[in-house]
Design a protein around this motif. Structure first.
Motif, mmCIF file in Angstrom:
data_model
loop_
_atom_site.group_PDB
_atom_site.id
_atom_site.type_symbol
_atom_site.label_atom_id
_atom_site.label_comp_id
_atom_site.label_asym_id
_atom_site.label_seq_id
_atom_site.Cartn_x
_atom_site.Cartn_y
_atom_site.Cartn_z
ATOM 1 N N TYR A 154 95.080 -10.696 18.797
ATOM 2 C CA TYR A 154 94.170 -9.566 18.717
ATOM 3 C C TYR A 154 94.134 -8.856 20.070
ATOM 4 C CZ TYR A 154 92.161 -11.725 14.483
ATOM 5 O OH TYR A 154 91.971 -12.266 13.235
ATOM 6 N N MET A 155 94.014 -7.541 20.053
ATOM 7 C CA MET A 155 93.867 -6.807 21.303
ATOM 8 C C MET A 155 92.473 -7.092 21.865
ATOM 9 S SD MET A 155 95.485 -5.083 23.507
ATOM 10 C CE MET A 155 96.993 -4.791 22.573
ATOM 11 N N SER A 156 92.415 -7.278 23.180
ATOM 12 C CA SER A 156 91.171 -7.705 23.816
ATOM 13 C C SER A 156 90.986 -7.028 25.172
ATOM 14 C CB SER A 156 91.194 -9.229 24.017
ATOM 15 O OG SER A 156 92.209 -9.592 24.964
ATOM 16 N N ILE A 157 89.820 -7.276 25.762
ATOM 17 C CA ILE A 157 89.539 -6.811 27.115
ATOM 18 C C ILE A 157 89.299 -8.046 27.980
ATOM 19 C CG2 ILE A 157 88.015 -5.469 28.608
ATOM 20 C CD1 ILE A 157 87.212 -3.831 26.138
ATOM 21 N N GLY A 158 90.201 -8.276 28.907
ATOM 22 C CA GLY A 158 89.986 -9.330 29.890
ATOM 23 C C GLY A 158 89.250 -8.711 31.072
ATOM 24 N N TYR A 159 88.290 -9.439 31.633
ATOM 25 C CA TYR A 159 87.503 -8.858 32.723
ATOM 26 C C TYR A 159 87.068 -9.923 33.719
ATOM 27 C CZ TYR A 159 83.434 -10.763 30.258
ATOM 28 O OH TYR A 159 82.538 -11.620 29.663
ATOM 29 N N ASP A 160 86.776 -9.470 34.922
ATOM 30 C CA ASP A 160 86.306 -10.343 35.999
ATOM 31 C C ASP A 160 84.778 -10.294 36.018
ATOM 32 O OD1 ASP A 160 85.629 -11.633 38.350
ATOM 33 O OD2 ASP A 160 87.327 -10.823 39.470
ATOM 34 N N PRO A 161 84.090 -11.365 35.602
ATOM 35 C CA PRO A 161 82.633 -11.342 35.526
ATOM 36 C C PRO A 161 81.950 -11.278 36.890
ATOM 37 C CG PRO A 161 83.441 -13.553 35.136
ATOM 38 C CD PRO A 161 84.649 -12.668 35.193
ATOM 39 N N ARG A 162 82.719 -11.488 37.942
ATOM 40 C CA ARG A 162 82.149 -11.381 39.293
ATOM 41 C C ARG A 162 82.037 -9.937 39.746
ATOM 42 N NH1 ARG A 162 86.703 -15.396 41.505
ATOM 43 N NH2 ARG A 162 87.826 -13.833 40.301
ATOM 44 N N LYS A 163 82.725 -9.049 39.004
ATOM 45 C CA LYS A 163 82.727 -7.641 39.399
ATOM 46 C C LYS A 163 82.062 -6.717 38.381
ATOM 47 C CE LYS A 163 87.066 -8.174 41.991
ATOM 48 N NZ LYS A 163 88.479 -7.719 42.116
ATOM 49 N N VAL A 164 82.175 -7.057 37.091
ATOM 50 C CA VAL A 164 81.615 -6.186 36.045
ATOM 51 C C VAL A 164 80.930 -7.015 34.965
ATOM 52 C CG1 VAL A 164 83.278 -4.310 36.384
ATOM 53 C CG2 VAL A 164 83.825 -6.184 34.803
ATOM 54 N N ALA A 165 80.045 -6.366 34.217
ATOM 55 C CA ALA A 165 79.381 -7.026 33.098
ATOM 56 C C ALA A 165 80.332 -7.114 31.910
ATOM 57 C CB ALA A 165 78.132 -6.240 32.717
ATOM 58 N N ALA A 166 80.053 -8.029 31.002
ATOM 59 C CA ALA A 166 80.885 -8.172 29.805
ATOM 60 C C ALA A 166 80.834 -6.899 28.970
ATOM 61 C CB ALA A 166 80.394 -9.350 28.976
ATOM 62 N N PRO A 167 81.970 -6.289 28.669
ATOM 63 C CA PRO A 167 81.969 -5.063 27.855
ATOM 64 C C PRO A 167 81.644 -5.375 26.396
ATOM 65 C CG PRO A 167 84.219 -5.772 28.291
ATOM 66 C CD PRO A 167 83.333 -6.683 29.079
ATOM 67 N N THR A 168 80.769 -4.601 25.802
ATOM 68 C CA THR A 168 80.425 -4.771 24.390
ATOM 69 C C THR A 168 81.121 -3.737 23.512
ATOM 70 O OG1 THR A 168 78.469 -3.373 24.647
ATOM 71 C CG2 THR A 168 78.174 -5.748 24.973
ATOM 72 N N SER A 169 81.823 -2.809 24.153
ATOM 73 C CA SER A 169 82.605 -1.793 23.448
ATOM 74 C C SER A 169 83.624 -1.225 24.421
ATOM 75 C CB SER A 169 81.695 -0.668 22.939
ATOM 76 O OG SER A 169 81.169 0.062 24.037
ATOM 77 N N TYR A 170 84.606 -0.517 23.900
ATOM 78 C CA TYR A 170 85.575 0.134 24.789
ATOM 79 C C TYR A 170 84.886 1.239 25.588
ATOM 80 C CZ TYR A 170 89.618 -2.404 23.068
ATOM 81 O OH TYR A 170 90.517 -3.406 22.787
ATOM 82 N N ALA A 171 83.853 1.827 25.036
ATOM 83 C CA ALA A 171 83.114 2.875 25.742
ATOM 84 C C ALA A 171 82.495 2.353 27.033
ATOM 85 C CB ALA A 171 82.030 3.445 24.837
ATOM 86 N N ASP A 172 82.190 1.059 27.076
ATOM 87 C CA ASP A 172 81.611 0.473 28.296
ATOM 88 C C ASP A 172 82.555 0.595 29.488
ATOM 89 O OD1 ASP A 172 79.277 -0.195 27.068
ATOM 90 O OD2 ASP A 172 79.684 -2.345 26.929
ATOM 91 N N LEU A 173 83.848 0.686 29.208
ATOM 92 C CA LEU A 173 84.827 0.776 30.289
ATOM 93 C C LEU A 173 84.711 2.085 31.069
ATOM 94 C CD1 LEU A 173 87.983 -0.691 28.472
ATOM 95 C CD2 LEU A 173 86.281 -1.895 29.859
ATOM 96 N N LEU A 174 83.977 3.042 30.512
ATOM 97 C CA LEU A 174 83.755 4.322 31.198
ATOM 98 C C LEU A 174 82.609 4.231 32.208
ATOM 99 C CD1 LEU A 174 84.087 6.628 28.069
ATOM 100 C CD2 LEU A 174 85.617 6.675 30.056
#
Length: 358
Positions: A154-174
């Motif tokens: 599945y396509m996903s969003i990997g993220y660094d929790p030390r720098k950003v909050a967990a995205p709940t949508s692709y719109a959060d990336l903005l």
């Protein structure tokens, strides 16, 4: 009282007992082995006979299978140890298209391909329906048995929790603070292309124009990173992001996490096929039976892939629950692009990406 039985009666009784003890199937002759057959039943009758025929061929040639991709190293070793068959690996880094181009010279027995490459080259494959054929969804297999999905993600969003909050949508990336990257140029790299399409999902449909527009907004907001090394979030397949998360696990603040937001998620599978000109046709068929077996499917799961028979394994209680629990959690409904949808979207990206995203 002594009971006497005549010699004639004794002979009849003996014959009757002997007749009752003889199995009805005794001395039943099995048909000759046909290594090019399209199913286990038609070609070998039993798994034992398939194994015997494959062992006589003694080897199998695979192409495009890096040992660190989807746990293929362990899968190859397990197959070889189980059946005593040598597995020859040629061009492990080959792309799906390269596998097809190199087939004439390298003569692989089996292929591991993207769906679109498999569909485009179906005439090069020998039909063979593995035993758990019914477990494979209809939209992930060729009706004639020339190719069928083995594993995917599945396509996903990997993220660094030390720098950003967990995205709940692709719109959060903005939002301010995010620095987002794709694994390559979406006009050239399939994973990056699928990342754009995943961000475009709305109402269960992916639309290239919507995806390009979203990444144009990311760039305008200053949130589109030039490289993955500089990014705090990466849009990529969950098996890549999950593997990175596992490697960076530990400590008070894990270095990488994975989110699959939304009610729908873009999904894609790699498919398996046997070469029509396979030098080792029995070994090729045994390989397919192995990787679609419960054991083979769970070995893909160990590599963070989603086995195509995952739902069937779960229903039958043969899914490795510990391994399954390591996959990124989601209740999203998978969306798989058709070949025409993919072709149309790629044409659009090649025409518009440069001007609208750069």
């Amino acid at each position: 009282m002594t009971v006497r039985i005549s010699a004639a009666a004794a002979m009849i009784l003996t014959a009757t007992i002997a007749g009752c003890s003889t199995p009805a199937t005794e001395n039943k002759q099995l048909p000759p082995v046909k290594p090019q057959a399209s199913s286990l039943r038609d070609g070998f009758s039993t798994m034992d006979r398939l194994v015997e025929a494959a062992r006589k061929e003694s080897s199998l040639t695979v192409i495009g299978l890096p040992r660190d991709w989807m746990n293929y190293g362990e899968i190859i070793d397990a197959f070889s140890d189980e059946y005593g068959i040598k597995v020859n690996q040629v061009e492990p880094g080959a792309s799906s298209q390269r596998e097809i181009e190199a087939a004439a010279s390298l003569k692989p027995d089996v292929f591991d391909l993207s769906l679109e490459v498999a569909v485009a080259n179906a005439s090069a494959f020998a039909p063979y329906r593995v035993q758990p054929w019914q477990d494979i969804p209809d939209n992930l297999k060729d009706y004639g048995g020339r190719w069928y999905a083995g594993y995917g993600g599945y396509m996903s969003i990997g993220y660094d929790p030390r720098k950003v909050a967990a995205p709940t949508s692709y719109a959060d990336l903005l939002k301010p603070g995010y620095s987002v990257s794709l694994p390559g140029d979406p006009r050239q790299a399939a994973t990056a292309f699928n990342g754009v399409m995943a961000a475009s999902l709305s109402g269960g449909r992916a639309e290239a124009a919507r995806g390009v527009e979203f990444f144009g907004r990311l760039k305008k907001a200053g949130n589109l990173a030039a490289t993955q090394g500089a990014a705090s979030a990466v849009v990529d397949w969950d098996y890549h992001n999950a593997e990175r998360a596992a490697h960076e696990a530990g400590g008070d603040k894990p270095g990488w996490k994975v989110a699959i937001p939304g009610e729908n998620v873009l999904s894609a599978y790699y498919v398996q096929a046997i070469s029509k000109n396979a030098p080792h046709p029995a070994a090729a068929r045994l390989w397919q039976e192995f990787i679609f077996s419960d054991r083979g499917q769970n070995l893909f799961l160990k590599g963070y892939a989603r086995p195509v028979r995952m739902e069937a394994l779960q229903m039958r209680g043969t899914l490795d629950r510990e391994l399954a629990a390591k996959l990124p959690a989601t209740d999203a409904k998978p969306v798989i692009l058709t070949i025409p949808e993919t072709d149309t979207a790629k044409t659009y990206l090649k025409r518009e990406w440069g001007a609208k995203v750069g």
